[in-house]
Design a protein around this motif. Sequence first.
Motif, mmCIF file in Angstrom:
data_model
loop_
_atom_site.group_PDB
_atom_site.id
_atom_site.type_symbol
_atom_site.label_atom_id
_atom_site.label_comp_id
_atom_site.label_asym_id
_atom_site.label_seq_id
_atom_site.Cartn_x
_atom_site.Cartn_y
_atom_site.Cartn_z
ATOM 1 N N THR A 61 -17.527 -45.324 -21.941
ATOM 2 C CA THR A 61 -17.610 -46.672 -21.362
ATOM 3 C C THR A 61 -18.530 -47.590 -22.170
ATOM 4 N N THR B 195 -20.061 -50.429 -24.692
ATOM 5 C CA THR B 195 -19.701 -51.768 -25.164
ATOM 6 C C THR B 195 -19.817 -51.756 -26.683
ATOM 7 N N ARG C 35 -15.440 -49.334 -23.168
ATOM 8 C CA ARG C 35 -14.722 -50.084 -22.136
ATOM 9 C C ARG C 35 -14.653 -51.567 -22.499
ATOM 10 N N THR C 36 -15.721 -52.072 -23.135
ATOM 11 C CA THR C 36 -15.757 -53.494 -23.482
ATOM 12 C C THR C 36 -15.854 -53.619 -24.999
ATOM 13 N N VAL D 213 -15.894 -56.392 -28.079
ATOM 14 C CA VAL D 213 -15.991 -57.814 -28.394
ATOM 15 C C VAL D 213 -16.096 -57.983 -29.907
#
Length: 295
Positions: free
Chosen positions: A129, A131, A153-154, A156
């Motif tokens: 999970t 980032t 999970r994230t 960017v």
Amino acid sequence: MTSVGFIGLGNMGAPMAGNLVAAGLDVTGHDVAERARAAARAKGLAIADSAAAATADHDVVITMLPDGAALLAVYRTIVADLRANTILMDCSTVDIASARQAHDMAAERNLPSVDAPVSGGIAGAEAGTLTFMVGGDVSACEAVRPLLDIMGRTIVRCGGPGCGQAVKICNNMILGVSMIGVAEALVLARKLDLDPGRVFDVVSTSSGSCWAMNDYCPLPGVGPESPADHDYAPGFTAALMSKDLGLSQQAAASVDVATPMGAMAASVYEAMVASGSGHLDFSAVIRHVRSLMRE
Ligand code: NAD
């Protein structure tokens, strides 16, 4: 099937690589430490004797190393022998200059590369999970996306080469400063004879709420389970936090700005490490803060 060479199988690297294996990828790893190699073997990784042997014939090479010096040292031993089109992805937290140098080394061989440092700690690495803050060409970032989706999970994309590291350094400066703020407030609250549980209940649902208080409270028995409940076993060590705050100071100097709170936080964690507590979780800074507050 995508094949991966994974260098640096420590607290973060081993569970990240383990998730790739669990997703069915062919992963070969290497670490200089036998303890790390053994932990990774237990997660189903094939282990090679050298970084070059672990990476020579793979689609993607992932590094998860302590710092920029280790990253560049590994790149010097592997980049020349990588097969054409191998994508290099560094997930370590390193200084921006080293990150850009790593991108340059890949570019000299026409190999795509991304910097993709992470947030979320060992628990996030294990749960898949994390980032990811990703820097690099759009096409390279898109090419590694399926792997990032397994480990995180994230995701960017922060910009071009080095931008992932730059965002990571800003994030950790906030975290280092906010943990000291939370620690100071909790020590003050105790001196004011307040019940720390009630302080948590209010602050965690009020304008003082932040990750350091809500998810990672530095007092044992207060808030969700955190390293404070395990005698400050890491987690994220004070030594790594001190390193990251040093990187933020380096980054600030490189663009000629002062970050006074960041500088103060850097000196607090530096003193904590110098006093022999660098191996503890960074939230143990509350002990150091107590002595600064003459409690
Ligand atoms: P770690 O010290 O547990 O792991 C690093 C590993 O790299 C070690 O096992 C070490 O033996 C290996 N290594 C060092 N030099 C090597 C070389 N030349 N060749 C092969 N292996 C080598 O550290 P970690 O906690 O896994 O952190 C890794 C990176 O992730 C760091 O840059 C850290 O700042 C960052 N990070 C850590 C956390 C965390 O919670 N631990 C969270 C976010 C980011």
